[in-house]
Design an enzyme around this catalytic site. Structure first.
Site, PDB file in Angstrom:
ATOM      1  N   ARG A 292       0.827  -1.198   0.000  1.00  0.00           N
ATOM      2  CA  ARG A 292       0.000   0.000   0.000  1.00  0.00           C
ATOM      3  C   ARG A 292       0.863   1.251   0.000  1.00  0.00           C
ATOM      4  NH1 ARG A 292      -2.998  -0.941   5.664  1.00  0.00           N
ATOM      5  NH2 ARG A 292      -4.055   1.038   5.247  1.00  0.00           N
TER       6      ARG A 292
ATOM      7  N   SER B 182     -10.045   2.495   6.578  1.00  0.00           N
ATOM      8  CA  SER B 182     -10.019   1.173   5.944  1.00  0.00           C
ATOM      9  C   SER B 182     -10.521   1.268   4.512  1.00  0.00           C
ATOM     10  CB  SER B 182     -10.888   0.186   6.735  1.00  0.00           C
ATOM     11  OG  SER B 182     -10.371  -0.028   8.016  1.00  0.00           O
TER      12      SER B 182
ATOM     13  N   ARG C  90     -36.661  -4.904  35.547  1.00  0.00           N
ATOM     14  CA  ARG C  90     -35.339  -5.341  35.091  1.00  0.00           C
ATOM     15  C   ARG C  90     -35.385  -6.831  34.722  1.00  0.00           C
ATOM     16  NH1 ARG C  90     -30.245  -3.089  36.086  1.00  0.00           N
ATOM     17  NH2 ARG C  90     -28.532  -4.592  35.946  1.00  0.00           N
TER      18      ARG C  90
END
EC number: 2.7.7.43
Length: 434
Positions: free
Chosen positions: A111, A122, A201
């Protein structure tokens, strides 16, 4: 079940995904446009691992040894053994990373400096790769920092792209974590629940949890990447097992990942066999290679008590340990170490001696392990089922082995390799029980 690939595939007219930061290099379009003339060729799927040399969190992280293997080697092994790709590539700007990639059988794209900066994304590096490879229709961008990736994961994702018509597939993991809003002084002084009702919960077993990207891989077709996306079009997620979802970013992640990969990592196509014999080179493995001579011309050597404990550990596990040297070592001196190991010295052909020992014990090569550090150990290291080398072994030996110790010869390398063998044997036994 190796993984779960359920989940709604989302079709969109305008691709939405993770945009690049800044403008990516202009992509030269594939002249084939993904279609062949006459007889249509299957789309070319390339695995691409991005591994620049300038990692800030951990210098040269991509080739730092994890459980005795260069980090990038774990995903390369999985990609190559999957058989899902027409080509497997590493994009790098660093000579050492290039050498490691080639040793594992990958092709290398060098690269440019333009896509090797800290600010490069990326997507920038993937687009540059595609500019040089018009034959590629689909890119499987695999993260080098995901060492527990298995070939079966990649095979199933390739099938989703090729057979089920998805344009992009990315990896996720299911987590059971309750999220809360962040407190910001002067703006928000109290926190609020984001994905639960505290008054009701739920128990873990009553809640399906949520899907999070785990960063292991992103597969995308060329036309999406041309538009600047890795996620979009007809897209789907691929759910990986939690124990395989390992990501290494900072130093604190390393020891955790090492233990995880030893238990859940992919070690190659051939099934591990139970080790019955370890052969260890004397000079540079059992000892540090230094020889001291007394006034009366007697040879004096030193060794680490930890290594003696490692040998004892293997014997208790039913593994015989034998010692070998090409040098005319003093057997009397070695016997004084009270290791109770059979040994051969002044050996000109180590492979022949180890082969004789193997036949004598009725073993196949896969049941033999070898710890070596010199050029003379190379053939043995390549032949046995499990091979290792101390951290200070010569480069020839290190290139031939599957495990490189953190410890130097004569300084705990045998103990470390012994523990590695025991962990792998535990893995073998667990597989047999299953």
């Amino acid at each position: 079940m190796d993984s779960v690939e359920k989940g709604a595939a989302t079709s969109v007219s305008n691709p939405r995904g993770r945009p690049s930061r800044g403008r990516p290099p202009k992509l030269q379009r594939n002249s084939r446009g993904g279609q062949g003339r006459g007889v249509e060729k299957p789309p070319h799927l390339a695995a691409l691992i991005l591994a620049r040399g300038g990692s800030k969190g951990i210098p040269l992280k991509n080739i730092k040894h994890l459980a005795g293997v260069p980090l990038i080697g774990w995903v390369l092994r999985a990609a190559l053994d999957s058989g899902a790709f027409q080509s497997v590539w590493v994009s790098t700007d660093h000579d050492e990373i290039e050498n490691v990639a080639k040793q594992f059988g990958a092709q290398v794209h060098r690269r440019s400096s333009e896509v090797s900066k800290d600010s490069s994304t990326s997507l920038d590096a993937i687009i540059e790769f595609l500019n040089y490879h018009n034959e590629v229709d689909i890119v499987g961008n695999i993260q080098a920092t995901s060492p527990c990736l298995h070939p079966t994961d990649l095979q199933k994702v390739a099938e989703m792209i090729r057979e089920e018509g998805y344009d992009s597939v990315f990896s996720v993991v299911r987590r059971h974590q309750f999220r809360w809003s962040e407190i910001q002084k002067g703006v928000r002084e109290v926190t609020e629940p984001l994905n639960l009702n505290p008054a009701k919960r739920p128990r873990r077993q009553d809640w399906d949890g949520e899907l999070y990207e785990n960063g292991s891989f992103y597969f995308a077709k060329r036309h999406l990447i041309e538009m600047g996306y890795l996620q979009g079009g007809k897209m789907a997620y691929y759910e990986m097992r939690a124990e395989h979802s390992v990501d290494i970013d900072v130093d604190i992640d390393w020891p955790i990942a090492e233990q995880r990969v030893l238990r859940y990592g992919y070690f190659g196509k051939e099934k591990l066999k139970e080790i019955k014999l370890l052969v260890c080179n004397i000079d540079g493995c059992l000892t540090n290679g230094h020889i001291y001579v007394s006034g009366d011309q007697k040879e004096i050597i030193s060794y680490d008590v930890k290594d003696a404990i490692g040998i004892s550990l293997l014997k208790k596990s039913g593994i015989e340990v034998r010692l070998i040297s090409e040098r005319a070592c003093s057997k009397q001196t070695l016997s004084s170490l009270k290791l109770d190991c059979k040994m051969e010295v002044s050996v000109s052909d180590k492979l022949a001696v180890v082969d004789e020992w193997r036949k004598e014990m009725g073993l196949c090569w896969k049941e033999v392990a070898y710890l070596g550090n010199e050029v003379s150990d190379e053939e043995c290291l390549k032949r046995v089922g499990l091979s290792g080398a101390p951290a200070d072994a010569c480069s020839t030996a290190q290139k031939a082995v599957g495990y490189i110790c953190k410890c130097n010869g004569g300084r705990g390398a045998i103990r470390e390799f012994a523990e590695h063998i025991c962990l792998l044997m535990e893995k073998v036994n667990n597989s047999c029980q299953k």
